[in-house]
Design an enzyme around this catalytic site. Structure first.
Site, PDB file in Angstrom:
ATOM      1  N   TYR A  46       0.820  -1.204   0.000  1.00  0.00           N
ATOM      2  CA  TYR A  46       0.000   0.000   0.000  1.00  0.00           C
ATOM      3  C   TYR A  46       0.858   1.258   0.000  1.00  0.00           C
ATOM      4  O   TYR A  46       1.676   1.476   0.900  1.00  0.00           O
ATOM      5  CB  TYR A  46      -0.934   0.027   1.201  1.00  0.00           C
ATOM      6  N   GLY A 193     -14.558  -6.326   1.594  1.00  0.00           N
ATOM      7  CA  GLY A 193     -15.548  -6.130   0.539  1.00  0.00           C
ATOM      8  C   GLY A 193     -16.985  -6.286   0.967  1.00  0.00           C
ATOM      9  O   GLY A 193     -17.874  -6.411   0.119  1.00  0.00           O
ATOM     10  N   GLY A 198     -20.104   0.148  -2.341  1.00  0.00           N
ATOM     11  CA  GLY A 198     -21.175   1.146  -2.377  1.00  0.00           C
ATOM     12  C   GLY A 198     -22.232   0.895  -3.427  1.00  0.00           C
ATOM     13  O   GLY A 198     -23.151   1.704  -3.606  1.00  0.00           O
ATOM     14  N   LEU A 200     -24.669  -1.145  -3.532  1.00  0.00           N
ATOM     15  CA  LEU A 200     -26.003  -1.491  -3.051  1.00  0.00           C
ATOM     16  C   LEU A 200     -26.584  -0.381  -2.181  1.00  0.00           C
ATOM     17  O   LEU A 200     -27.603  -0.570  -1.521  1.00  0.00           O
ATOM     18  CB  LEU A 200     -25.963  -2.814  -2.282  1.00  0.00           C
TER      19      LEU A 200
END
Length: 289
Positions: A46, A193, A198, A200
């Site tokens: 990351y 997850g 986003g 839904l």
């Protein structure tokens, strides 16, 4: 077995932290700890290690109260053009030293192999993790994977404590092979997850995995209807659907601001009924790998 957080179902996924705004990062970390979150998840990949570095700074004064999970296996190229998969023993033994330095700790609580294939030298990777345990540089290790065959290999050959995998109301494939594989083996499931990006919530549109845009739109409408009927948020339904599954120890969720974090914390305080969770089983087809 890794001692998962007992007082909170949420772990903070730190990949989304806005590293250019240290004050916001600090507020997110402080709010997480103040609300009982004790597990912080990152990876050496990351932001090319900068994510670990930021956590090392912000978590240093809280070390006795929290646990840190990070990951290894994606080797950054010297020219910064990307990374290459490298699960070999010599690389893991070197990479851990860099992670420890960036995180400013002497021991990583949970160290994941960040992926995996059937072509990997698995025994060599396992040997590296076992050496690190013996040396005290890691307390536990696991694997982050969505591949059933890879998960099966690691649960059969290695003494892993945790599995991180993608699982949600819109991706229930793990129910077919992955979850049954790890149940009863002292392997805690860490879910990523769960909020389906986003898609839904009515914020984002489009298909998702094998689900068409139309199917996702229909599911979104149904969730909103249930939200009004049962008096709970969509986020609460999505989180509790996952967390209620056998074997799931924690939901790893990333945020980029305190408002997002507060929404998640409030969603977890809500309690969808068993009737609602049962209805959700038929929201979308399970699908297959």
């Amino acid at each position: 077995m890794f001692k998962f957080p007992e007082n909170h179902p949420l772990s903070l996924g730190c990949m989304s932290l806005p590293l250019s705004d240290e004050k916001t990062c600090a507020r997110i970390i402080d709010m997480s700890i103040d609300n009982g979150i004790t597990l912080f998840d990152t990876a050496d990949l990351y932001q090319q290690g900068a994510n670990e570095t930021m956590l090392g700074i912000l978590l240093k004064s809280h070390r006795t109260k929290i646990k840190i999970a990070t990951k290894v296996g994606n080797q950054l190229r010297p020219d910064g053009s990307g990374w290459d998969w490298n699960p070999r023993k010599d690389y893991i033994l070197k990479a851990v030293e860099r992670s420890l330095k960036r995180l400013q700790i002497e021991q990583i609580d949970l160290y994941y192999l960040h992926g995996g294939t059937l072509e990997d030298p698995t025994e060599e990777s396992i040997e590296a993790f076992e050496i690190l345990k013996e040396q005290g540089k890691i307390a536990h290790y696991g694997i982050s994977s969505i591949r059933p065959a890879v998960v099966k290999r690691w649960t059969e050959r290695a003494n892993i404590s945790a599995l991180m995998t993608q699982y949600s109301i819109a991706d229930r494939r793990p129910e077919q092979e992955i979850i049954p594989e790890v149940l009863g083996k002292n392997v805690g499931i860490m879910v990523r997850g769960a909020l389906v990006q986003g898609k839904l919530h009515g914020v984002k549109t489009g298909g998702y995995l094998q689900h068409s845009e139309e199917a996702m739109a229909k599911a979104t409408t149904q969730l909103k209807s249930w939200s009004q009927e049962y008096g709970v948020s969509v986020s609460s339904m999505l989180l509790h659907f996952v967390f209620n599954k056998p074997g799931v120890q924690s939901i790893v969720a990333g945020v980029s601001g305190t408002a997002q974090l507060l929404e998640l914390l409030n969603a977890l305080k809500e309690t969808p009924t068993k009737e609602l969770i049962t209805k959700m089983q038929d929201l979308l087809p399970i699908g297959s790998y």
